[in-house]
Design an enzyme around this catalytic site. Structure first.
Site, PDB file in Angstrom:
ATOM      1  N   ARG A 228       0.817  -1.217   0.000  1.00 40.98           N
ATOM      2  CA  ARG A 228       0.000   0.000   0.000  1.00 40.98           C
ATOM      3  C   ARG A 228       0.849   1.266   0.000  1.00 40.98           C
ATOM      4  O   ARG A 228       0.409   2.323  -0.462  1.00 40.98           O
ATOM      5  CB  ARG A 228      -0.966   0.007   1.191  1.00 40.98           C
ATOM      6  CG  ARG A 228      -1.926   1.194   1.143  1.00 40.98           C
ATOM      7  CD  ARG A 228      -3.075   1.109   2.118  1.00 40.98           C
ATOM      8  NE  ARG A 228      -3.948   2.266   1.964  1.00 40.98           N
ATOM      9  CZ  ARG A 228      -5.079   2.448   2.608  1.00 40.98           C
ATOM     10  NH1 ARG A 228      -5.504   1.529   3.478  1.00 40.98           N
ATOM     11  NH2 ARG A 228      -5.812   3.516   2.416  1.00 40.98           N
ATOM     12  N   HIS A 252      -4.045  19.620  -3.261  1.00 42.70           N
ATOM     13  CA  HIS A 252      -3.295  18.392  -2.987  1.00 42.70           C
ATOM     14  C   HIS A 252      -2.843  17.708  -4.275  1.00 42.70           C
ATOM     15  O   HIS A 252      -1.677  17.311  -4.406  1.00 42.70           O
ATOM     16  CB  HIS A 252      -4.149  17.435  -2.155  1.00 42.70           C
ATOM     17  CG  HIS A 252      -3.494  16.115  -1.909  1.00 42.70           C
ATOM     18  ND1 HIS A 252      -2.313  15.974  -1.198  1.00 42.70           N
ATOM     19  CD2 HIS A 252      -3.837  14.850  -2.308  1.00 42.70           C
ATOM     20  CE1 HIS A 252      -1.961  14.699  -1.162  1.00 42.70           C
ATOM     21  NE2 HIS A 252      -2.867  14.001  -1.824  1.00 42.70           N
TER      22      HIS A 252
END
Length: 351
Positions: A228, A252
């Protein structure tokens, strides 16, 4: 279409990511919608019309990454206590990544944990932030350094919400889509390169594949012990950019785009990626009006901020890098001299 989440290491966690028009939602309990001032004006009434609940409340916070703080979480908690929510109550996150992260984190804290549902309204949140259970807030030391892994009960992705999304916000979401393609799937990258996101079919296909890829990763590694971490491609650099600019200059996804450029420059130095491959990714980012340059003012300061990255441990910096397009490698053996050489190239750029 439905993408199932079924965490192999956590048999108690199963939920669906539903990509379709928002359905009628019935909850035999108290429900509180968490949203912000911008999203509330655009979408709150539509969501409320879809909800049947014993009692329905709304908590509205200010819009912006700068409000993703513990102080905001405390203010939400106080309202929930005023509304007398109990342990069987439910929160609904209506908004982008900031709202999703704050709502999930608040849900994890309220009376030691209550259920929550994600209704993401930005492309970035639909393809990335709403899926996988990462929640948290920022502080002076960096982004998402305070938080928890806390999975939602469901995610409802409705592309109709994107019709009101500003072009800049839409492009920021594309940065997270390209991240998935470069890391895991060259065919997906090739599709995205020529996709027309103004077409509903192309847009839903892009969202579905991105969610599928993220689901595959999260199902294997819920708490980022292994694969991950690869989802942080571009983020190690991008989070420093956000921190340096006080979360006010770049969205972002825009900071991630800059981070992808820096990571790719490092990949080229390490001969993991050819210059032509890097140029192809750069062309894609520019095509969608994402920033590809950033002027580093203080190399040492930028470098030292890497050590606050959550993937790093024992003073060893971990970098997620592209190995060509469609595969990846994780490295924790990058010499400081080489890394600063890459940073120097960005410090010399005029933006």
């Amino acid at each position: 279409m439905i993408v199932p989440i079924n965490l192999e290491n956590n048999l108690a966690v199963k939920y669906d990511v539903v990509i379709d028009s928002l359905p009628q939602l019935t909850f035999n309990r108290k429900v509180a919608i968490i949203t912000n001032t911008t999203v509330s004006a655009l979408h709150l009434e539509r969501l409320k019309s879809k909800i049947n609940a014993d009692e329905l409340y709304v908590v509205t916070i200010l819009d912006g990454e700068e409000y993703k703080t513990l102080a905001t979480v405390e203010s939400i908690l106080n309202e929930l206590f005023e509304y007398k929510l109990d342990r069987k109550s439910l929160l609904i996150a209506l908004g982008g990544g900031v709202i999703g992260d704050i709502t999930g984190f608040t849900a994890s804290l309220y009376q030691r944990g209550i259920d929550f549902v994600q209704v993401p309204t930005t492309l970035l949140a639909q393809v990335d932030a709403s899926v996988g259970g990462k929640t948290g807030v920022n502080n002076a030391y960096g982004k998402n350094l305070i938080g928890a892994f806390y999975q939602p009960k469901a995610v409802y992705i409705d592309t109709n919400f994107l019709k009101t999304l500003p072009k800049r916000e839409f492009s920021a979401g594309i940065a997270e889509i390209i991240k998935m393609a470069v890391m895991f799937d060259r065919d997906y990258f090739d599709f995205l390169f020529y996709a027309e996101f103004s077409k509903k079919e192309d847009l839903e296909k892009a969202i579905e594949r991105s969610v599928e890829l993220k689901a595959e990763v999260v199902n294997l590694d819920e708490k980022e012990a292994g694969v991950r971490a690869v989802l942080n491609y571009g983020h190690t650099f991008g989070h420093v950019v956000e921190n340096e600019t006080a979360y006010k200059t770049y969205l972002h996804g825009e900071a991630v785009a800059i981070g992808i450029m820096m990571a790719n420059a490092l990949s080229v130095e390490l001969e993991l990626m050819t210059q032509d491959e890097m140029d192809l990714v750069t062309e894609f980012l520019k095509k969608h009006h994402l920033p590809t340059e950033y002027k580093i003012k203080d190399i040492d300061s930028f470098y030292n901020k890497f050590f606050l990255d959550k993937k790093s441990a024992n003073n060893r910096l971990k970098f997620i890098l592209a190995k060509g397009i469609g595969t990846h490698v994780v490295r924790d053996d990058i010499e400081e001299k080489l890394l600063k050489k890459v940073l120097l190239d960005f410090s010399n750029k005029e933006v």
